[in-house]
Design an enzyme around this catalytic site. Structure first.
Site, short mmCIF file in Angstrom:
data_model
loop_
_atom_site.label_atom_id
_atom_site.label_comp_id
_atom_site.label_asym_id
_atom_site.label_seq_id
_atom_site.Cartn_x
_atom_site.Cartn_y
_atom_site.Cartn_z
N HIS A 309 0.85 -1.19 0.00
CA HIS A 309 0.00 0.00 0.00
C HIS A 309 0.88 1.24 0.00
O HIS A 309 1.95 1.25 0.62
CB HIS A 309 -0.91 0.01 1.24
CG HIS A 309 -2.05 0.97 1.16
ND1 HIS A 309 -1.90 2.30 1.46
CD2 HIS A 309 -3.35 0.79 0.81
CE1 HIS A 309 -3.07 2.92 1.31
NE2 HIS A 309 -3.96 2.02 0.91
N ASP A 367 -7.85 -3.90 -0.67
CA ASP A 367 -8.39 -3.97 -2.02
C ASP A 367 -8.38 -5.40 -2.55
O ASP A 367 -9.29 -5.81 -3.29
CB ASP A 367 -7.58 -3.07 -2.96
CG ASP A 367 -7.64 -1.62 -2.55
OD1 ASP A 367 -8.77 -1.12 -2.37
OD2 ASP A 367 -6.58 -0.98 -2.39
#
Length: 432
Positions: A309, A367
């Site tokens: 991330h 995600d």
């Protein structure tokens, strides 16, 4: 922001010193106040993307990427996702504290009774082509709310701000579900007041007039967690867009529509869609070693989507809870007939067992797991970002309300480093 500070930073330009106040937040790095720098020294600062610039002070959400920490009003996101639910988190973000039982009941009732859309708005959906992207529909319809709800567009009226906030939280699932139904060519399904927020959304998406949709509590809980884990994420691109739009005095519906448009960008809201598209590209389990090798190859542009991330340098604190939901959903629905989900499970296992990814801290993020859940539920990738927008609405509204009430509010006006031509005279056509 605190009025006083005991620290200063000294900036020297052409031999002249300038003292700049330094503020210490309750959490995070100190901040140098440069608001008077241009007036005093005649210079701007240069920070493309504003990644080292605090554009506001806020009490809503705090992120520590190094620690893998995400706090809403001080509460860790994993605790909220485990013990709370989306509408309670909405209340927390909007009002600053967890509600009492009576406060939560009142809030849930107000949201539930605002889920219907003005009936004339149904004609808006029918004005789009059948193959329109659901995000294109959402941008237009949310912006058009200001044309139907004139009694909640005066941002100087605290009551109208409150009504607009409740309306957007309540109506966004209906708008998103209608956009989905329209692209399928199916009739719109109206909301029901006897269902909770997540269950109502799932039913509006998957029920048809000929057959109702019985919402499984595991799926409802998984959807509620997706909403909760995406509710707010500090001063990201779409939130900053909402704040910038609202700084001009624009009505709240227009500001949130601007946030949806920003979220639509693949670098922001499209990460879970990109992850599913990657899984579909891999195709079958036997090709996973090939793609793992490509991900390790510095000369290969391929990257594993859904791993690591930009903000969280250690691990994504939302991922653990989302993984639990993904496992529950896959256990319920199975993956035997879905090659994409088979690839997802095996890729997760292979990456977690590979020292390369552990050393690089490339763990599956929120995600990766949210994409798996939505795929298993039956949502096409085109609906992933609209669901993200639905979830993030409360964050945008909370940030908007905070900004409107800030006595330091000024219209946003970033400056620039101009590198173009200097003053020159117009040249007539015959002399060019």
């Amino acid at each position: 922001m605190a009025d006083g500070t005991t620290k200063t930073a000294k900036l020297t330009i052409d031999g002249k010193d300038y003292d700049l106040p330094v503020y210490s937040p309750t959490a995070g790095p100190d901040v140098i106040d440069i608001r008077k720098l241009y007036a005093q020294a005649g210079v701007f600062t240069y920070d493309p993307g504003f990644t080292s610039t605090a554009s506001c002070d806020s009490t809503i959400t705090y992120i520590d990427g190094g620690k893998g920490e995400l706090l809403h009003r001080g509460y860790p996101i994993d605790q909220l996702a485990e013990k709370s639910h989306y509408l309670e988190v909405c209340y927390l973000l909007l009002y600053g504290e967890l509600p009492s039982a009576a406060q939560l009941e009142d809030f849930e009732n107000r949201v539930t009774r605002h889920t219907m859309l003005h009936e004339q708005m149904m004609y808006l959906f029918r004005g789009y082509r059948r193959d329109a992207h659901p995000m294109a529909i959402m941008v237009g319809v949310v912006g058009a709310l200001s044309a139907f709800y004139h009694d909640s567009t005066d941002i100087s009226d605290p009551w109208q701000r409150e009504v607009a906030s409740i309306r957007m939280i309540a109506k966004m699932p209906t708008i998103a579900a209608n956009a989905f139904k329209y692209t399928l060519g199916q009739p719109f399904v109206y909301p029901r007041n006897d269902l909770d927020y997540a269950s109502n959304f799932l039913r509006m998406c998957f029920a048809v007039p000929a057959e109702d949709y019985e919402v499984n509590p595991i799926l409802s809980r998984a959807m509620d967690r997706i909403f909760t884990l995406h509710a707010d994420h500090e001063q990201n691109a779409s939130t900053s867009t909402v704040r910038l739009a609202s700084s001009s005095g624009a009505n709240p519906f227009a500001c949130v529509a601007a946030g949806i448009a920003c979220l639509w960008g693949p670098a922001h809201g499209g990460a879970n869609q990109a992850c599913l598209e990657m899984l579909q590209e891999i195709g079958t389990v036997d090709r996973i070693p090939e793609y793992i090798a490509r991900a390790k190859d510095k000369d290969d542009p391929f990257r594993l989507m859904g791993f690591g991330h930009r903000v969280y340098k250690n691990f994504d604190p939302r991922a653990k809870v989302m993984k639990q939901s993904a496992d529950e959903v896959l256990d319920l629905l199975g993956i035997e007939d879905n090659p994409t989900l088979q690839v997802a499970k095996e890729l997760e296992k292979a990456a977690l067992e590979d020292p390369y990814f552990a050393d690089k801290k490339l763990f599956p993020n929120v995600d990766f797991y949210s994409g798996i859940i939505l795929e298993a539920m039956g949502f096409p990738t085109s609906m992933f970002t609209p669901i993200f927008a639905l979830s993030r609405t409360v964050g945008w509204i909370s940030q908007w309300k905070e900004m409107i009430g800030d006595p330091q509010l000024k219209i946003g006006r970033p400056r620039q480093l101009y590198m173009g031509s200097t003053l020159r005279d117009y040249v007539d056509m015959e002399n060019r």
